[in-house]
Design an enzyme around this catalytic site. Structure first.
Site: not given
Ligand code: SF4
Ligand code: SF4
Ligand code: SF4
Ligand code: FES
Lengths: 162, 572
Positions: B277, B280, B297, B317, B356, B359, B364, B501
């Site tokens: 990251e 990037e 994230c 990102s 999560k 996710e 993907e 979190c």
């Protein structure tokens, strides 16, 4: 896409409207479309900056709003006092069983939709149902099937355009 | 000013609500709809008290104090009123406690018990509602809902989502999505904050425990586990420890005893994320890429952007989250190295987060027909698993995590709190751009629990505007300003949950800010005492690049560690 255009026309009349315009807008959209579609609720939400869940919440608070497209035949069951005394509850029961939908819903094939209404002013005919405005008097659970079958036949006879 | 409470003089502060005064004085008044930090709604009347001179009872959560007020909090009249409220609540409630996920930890049970309710006095008509199990993250069981409205408020006021609201009226009132659709097709972003505030079993996580137990019992399967940076500082609370206790080593031992073949640390792949990251970000800045870059994230945040702000998708990102990055290298590099068929690997992630789960199921996140991560358990589910297997944490000796993904820097560990990704990224970006370490590793401006934090940092002569956001209501406000051109920013960190979190929707229930603060302090302490405090300094990450990945943003990275997003049509 004309549906969206209709909604936009309604919203256009309420430019810069606040949240207190929600009920009138819902009424006008239902007037035009016969019900409140998901698309309509999203459009109204964007216009008034209200989330869809909130609009749905407000709309379900009142009995007047429908969330399903009306069927080819829209059945209204009177729940006025006279009809009630003469057994309209059993008539409604028979209808929900026969059609497999609850009030406010439309059958999967789009042929029938069901609605409960306050007294429709035909107390002499109690218990009465109205199908697309046509009254059927002295209904009983037994008679329901005959009435529905007649409309089913009619629906099959005519090719539908939608 | 002073007021009198049950005959005693109590100090009160101008302008505060009576409930606040009472709580500070240690007088316990039960509440139901009340949510600290949010505007009082006064809906449930559970908190009523008697105030001299007032005719009716007043809800203390919504009633401001006044000089010389004389209050009775437990007079017979008050207790009778509360009792009636609680007796009416279960009139429509199933007698289900034995089988309920909240058995022993339910506010309705607790109230009924405290008020000495021993019989069903009102048997209301039970109208069984259907459970909504459509979401990969959250299960709704409307039968157990007592309509306190907390979920609705947190979803709207904290998260700015409003996936759910009250619908219907009178005795037909329910909490519903728009058009009563499944949560999976609603605007819900799976954050689980509603679960955190729900007093009953009406909201819970979609549990993956059974799948994990089955895998652990299957001799054919090689079961690996990773745990997120924040889990080791919250798990102990499930077993009665005070907030802020770190039990990383003991948790590792417990995971081994549960039968996991390898114990990996998601903080390792947080370091990996930072290398990708920060590279990037440097690349975007040097090549005129889309700015401000936004972190990726937090999966609730990603869905939020996809459905509300699709115009910002290009700002996200492309890095997968640490969970998914680790999943991807487990089923590629690790499987190769250990000569295990990736098909036989069951990759489990212990997360502070219900999103999560969503996710891990994104299309993907699947390669060659295999998902990067197979099952996600929340902190709460791990605690249940530990209890189920009768493991006594107090008797365990701490153990080390496994190679090759068990080593982490403390920068990776900071991912557990709001601001942590930014801080870790700044440390590494500075190194990548200047070849030198930041003189002051602590980036104070991005620490703490404020909803939106901003700072200007200068790296290699370039001044960068950075912002750190937690809670999506705050993210919405910031994005609207960015869209309207008010902010000069290069990099934005967003964590979906309040505090990051450590306040995630999979953590021990409740949203006490003091608990969140204690967890945060522990993470800062771990960082302060750490040997390796930068992601690029993590030797295990360096090794992975050398042996397998090549360079950050290289071909292998693109194949395994990066992803893409797409606009989503949901009923918003
Ligand atoms: S929600 Fe509470 S009262 Fe209801 S069944 Fe579960 S534990 Fe019992
Ligand atoms: S999970 Fe989050 S977004 Fe979904 S309903 Fe609950 S609070 Fe709202
Ligand atoms: S689902 Fe839980 S938080 Fe929401 S209204 Fe019902 S009981 Fe309250
Ligand atoms: S807690 Fe005060 S009215 Fe609900």
């Amino acid at each position: 896409m004309t549906a969206i255009a209709d909604i936009q026309t309604v919203l256009h009349k309420h430019t810069n409207a606040g949240r207190d315009a929600l009920i009138p807008i819902l009424q006008e959209v239902q007037e035009v479309h016969g019900y409140l579609s998901k698309e309509a609720v999203v459009q109204i939400g964007r216009h008034l900056k209200l989330p869809a869940s909130k609009i749905y919440g407000v709309a379900t608070f009142y009995n007047q709003f429908r969330f399903n497209a009306p069927g080819k035949y829209h059945i209204q069951v009177c729940r006025g006092t006279a009809c009630h005394v003469k057994g309209s509850a059993n008539v409604l029961d028979a209808l929900t069983r026969e059609l497999g939908v609850a009030p406010g819903e439309t059958t999967r094939d789009g042929v029938f939709s069901l609605e409960i209404v306050a007294c429709i002013g035909a107390c002499g005919l109690a218990p009465v149902i109205s199908v697309n405005g046509e009254f059927h008097a002295g209904m009983t659970p037994e008679k329901i099937k005959t009435v529905l079958d007649a409309y089913r036949k009619e629906a099959e006879g005519e090719p539908t355009d939608d | 000013m002073n007021i009198t409470v049950n005959g005693n003089t109590v100090e009160a502060r101008e302008g505060e609500m009576l409930l606040t005064t009472l709580q500070r004085a240690g007088v316990r008044v039960p509440t139901l709809c009340h949510m600290p930090d949010l505007f009082p709604s006064g809906a449930c009347r559970m908190c009523v008290v008697e105030v001299e001179g007032m005719r009716g009872l007043v809800p203390s959560c919504a009633h401001p104090v006044s000089e010389n007020m004389n209050v009775k909090t437990h007079s017979p009249r008050v207790v009778r009123a509360r009792k009636t409220i609680v007796e009416l609540l279960p009139a429509d409630h199933p007698d289900d406690c034995l089988y309920c996920v909240r058995n022993g930890n339910c506010e309705l049970q607790k109230l009924a018990n405290e008020l000495g309710i021993r019989e069903r006095r009102y048997a209301g008509k039970r109208t069984p509602d259907k459970m909504d199990t459509s979401s990969p993250s959250i299960v709704r069981d409307p039968d157990k809902c007592i309509l306190c409205g907390r979920c609705v408020r947190v979803c709207e006021e904290v998260q700015g989502v409003s996936a759910i609201d009250f619908a219907g009226r009178g005795s037909n009132t329910v909490i519903s999505t728009a058009f009563d659709q499944g949560l999976n097709v609603s605007s819900c972003i799976n954050c689980g904050q509603c679960v955190m505030v729900c007093p009953t079993g009406a909201l819970r996580e979609q549990s993956d425990t059974k799948r994990v137990v089955d895998a652990l019992n299957d001799p054919e399967k090689y079961v690996v586990v990773q745990h997120a940076p924040s889990v080791s500082v919250t798990l102990a609370e499930e077993f009665g420890a005070k907030p802020g206790s770190d039990i990383c080593g003991i948790m590792t031992t417990a995971l081994r005893q549960l039968g996991f073949d390898r114990v990996f640390d998601t903080a390792f792949s947080a370091d990996l994320t930072i290398l990708e990251e920060a590279s990037e970000l440097a690349h975007r800045i040097q090549n005129g890429g889309k700015l401000p870059m936004m972190t990726s994230c937090s999966p609730g945040w990603i869905k939020f952007v996809e459905q509300y702000f699709p115009e910002f998708i290009g700002n996200l990102s492309t890095c997968k989250s640490p969970q998914q990055m680790l999943g991807a290298v487990i089923k590629s590099f690790f499987a190769d190295r250990e000569n295990i068929d990736p098909k036989n690997i069951v990759s489990v992630a212990i997360m502070p987060c219900t999103a999560k789960k969503f996710e891990a199921q994104r299309p993907e996140m699947v390669r060659n027909g295999l998902p990067d991560v197979d099952a996600v358990l929340t902190t709460r589910e791990l605690a249940r698993l530990i209890r189920l297997r009768g493991i006594d944490l107090d008797t365990l000796e701490p153990e080390m995590q496994d190679t090759p993904f068990g080593e982490r820097s403390t920068a990776g560990k900071l991912f557990g709190a709001t601001g942590g990704v930014m801080e870790a990224a700044m440390r590494t970006a500075n190194y990548l751009l200047t070849g030198e370490e930041l003189k002051q590793l602590n980036v104070r401006a991005v620490r703490g629990l404020d909803g939106i934090k901003e700072a200007r940092v200068t790296i290699n002569g370039v001044e960068l505007g950075v912002a750190v956001v937690n809670g999506l209501g705050n993210a919405r406000r910031l994005l609207e300003e960015v869209r309207d051109g008010y902010r000069d920013l290069h990099f934005i960190e967003v964590m979906t949950c309040p505090g990051g979190c450590i306040g995630g929707g999979g953590q021990p229930l409740g949203t006490d800010p003091e608990a969140v603060k204690a967890r945060m302090q522990t993470l800062y302490k771990i960082d302060r005492d750490g040997d390796v405090r930068t992601s690029h300094g993590n030797p295990a990450v360096q090794r992975l690049y050398k042996e397998f990945l090549g360079n950050p943003l290289g071909g292998k990275s693109h194949e395994l560690l990066h992803t893409h997003y797409a606009k989503r049509e949901t009923l918003t």
